[in-house]
Design a protein around this motif. Structure first.
Motif, mmCIF file in Angstrom:
data_model
loop_
_atom_site.group_PDB
_atom_site.id
_atom_site.type_symbol
_atom_site.label_atom_id
_atom_site.label_comp_id
_atom_site.label_asym_id
_atom_site.label_seq_id
_atom_site.Cartn_x
_atom_site.Cartn_y
_atom_site.Cartn_z
ATOM 1 N N HIS A 111 0.836 -1.210 0.000
ATOM 2 C CA HIS A 111 0.000 0.000 0.000
ATOM 3 C C HIS A 111 0.869 1.257 0.000
ATOM 4 N N ASP A 142 2.409 1.566 -3.473
ATOM 5 C CA ASP A 142 1.393 1.969 -4.454
ATOM 6 C C ASP A 142 1.016 3.437 -4.287
ATOM 7 N N GLU A 143 0.794 3.851 -3.043
ATOM 8 C CA GLU A 143 0.392 5.238 -2.784
ATOM 9 C C GLU A 143 1.520 6.213 -3.091
ATOM 10 N N THR A 147 3.817 5.815 -5.353
ATOM 11 C CA THR A 147 3.838 5.893 -6.815
ATOM 12 C C THR A 147 2.707 6.775 -7.308
ATOM 13 N N ARG A 148 1.508 6.589 -6.751
ATOM 14 C CA ARG A 148 0.348 7.393 -7.161
ATOM 15 C C ARG A 148 0.612 8.876 -6.920
ATOM 16 N N LEU A 149 1.218 9.220 -5.789
ATOM 17 C CA LEU A 149 1.524 10.623 -5.504
ATOM 18 C C LEU A 149 2.523 11.193 -6.516
ATOM 19 N N VAL A 174 2.913 10.248 -9.562
ATOM 20 C CA VAL A 174 2.221 10.362 -10.850
ATOM 21 C C VAL A 174 1.237 11.531 -10.835
ATOM 22 N N THR A 175 0.370 11.574 -9.826
ATOM 23 C CA THR A 175 -0.707 12.567 -9.836
ATOM 24 C C THR A 175 -0.259 13.963 -9.436
ATOM 25 N N ARG A 232 5.902 9.270 -14.604
ATOM 26 C CA ARG A 232 5.360 8.055 -15.222
ATOM 27 C C ARG A 232 5.461 6.895 -14.231
ATOM 28 N N ALA A 233 4.338 6.228 -14.014
ATOM 29 C CA ALA A 233 4.308 5.114 -13.053
ATOM 30 C C ALA A 233 5.301 4.026 -13.432
ATOM 31 N N THR A 247 8.821 4.680 -12.162
ATOM 32 C CA THR A 247 8.933 5.087 -10.765
ATOM 33 C C THR A 247 9.347 3.890 -9.915
#
Length: 130
Positions: free
Chosen positions: A20, A23-24, A26-28, A30-31, A36-37, A40
């Motif tokens: 988690h 994943d989070e 990586t999401r931060l 990206v967003t 690029r995921a 990363t």
């Protein structure tokens, strides 16, 4: 192509918690930073809490969140949002009592000092512009 290094002390994360966090993070990237995921990388490491003090005080939990990015690719506002969100992610993971002396660090690396696939980011940038 960011590299995120997250250090955790005082908590043995389960595989699910570690995933988690990865994943989070990586999401931060990206967003909030437009990365690029697929490029990363995230490393989560645990360290004994005895190794960590703040103001010469022992802690029950501690964390450090560092991201390396290419210099000049993000604005101050994007970085500010990322730092706030990364700290919130550490708080979610380690608890609301997390000491405010829990640093989130963004390191801007010069493109000629940063490699991807054995080439500098600068040489890749020049090749893509040609």
């Amino acid at each position: 192509m960011p590299f995120l290094h997250i250090r955790i002390a005082g908590r043995n994360l389960t595989d699910g918690e570690r995933l988690h966090l990865q994943d989070e993070a990586t999401r931060l990237a990206v967003t909030l930073l437009g990365k690029r995921a697929e490029a990363t990388a995230v490393l989560v490491e645990g360290t004994p809490i005895a190794n960590w003090t703040i103001g010469a005080r022992r802690q029950t939990v501690a964390g450090h969140f560092e991201i390396l990015i290419s210099e000049g690719t993000n604005t101050a506002e994007e970085k500010e949002r990322f730092i706030a969100a990364a700290y919130a992610l550490l708080q979610e993971t380690l608890g609301a009592h997390l000491d405010p002396v829990t640093y989130v660090v963004i390191r801007d690396i010069a493109m000629e000092s940063w490699g991807y696939g054995g080439r500098t980011q600068e040489s890749r940038r020049i090749a893509m512009a040609a």
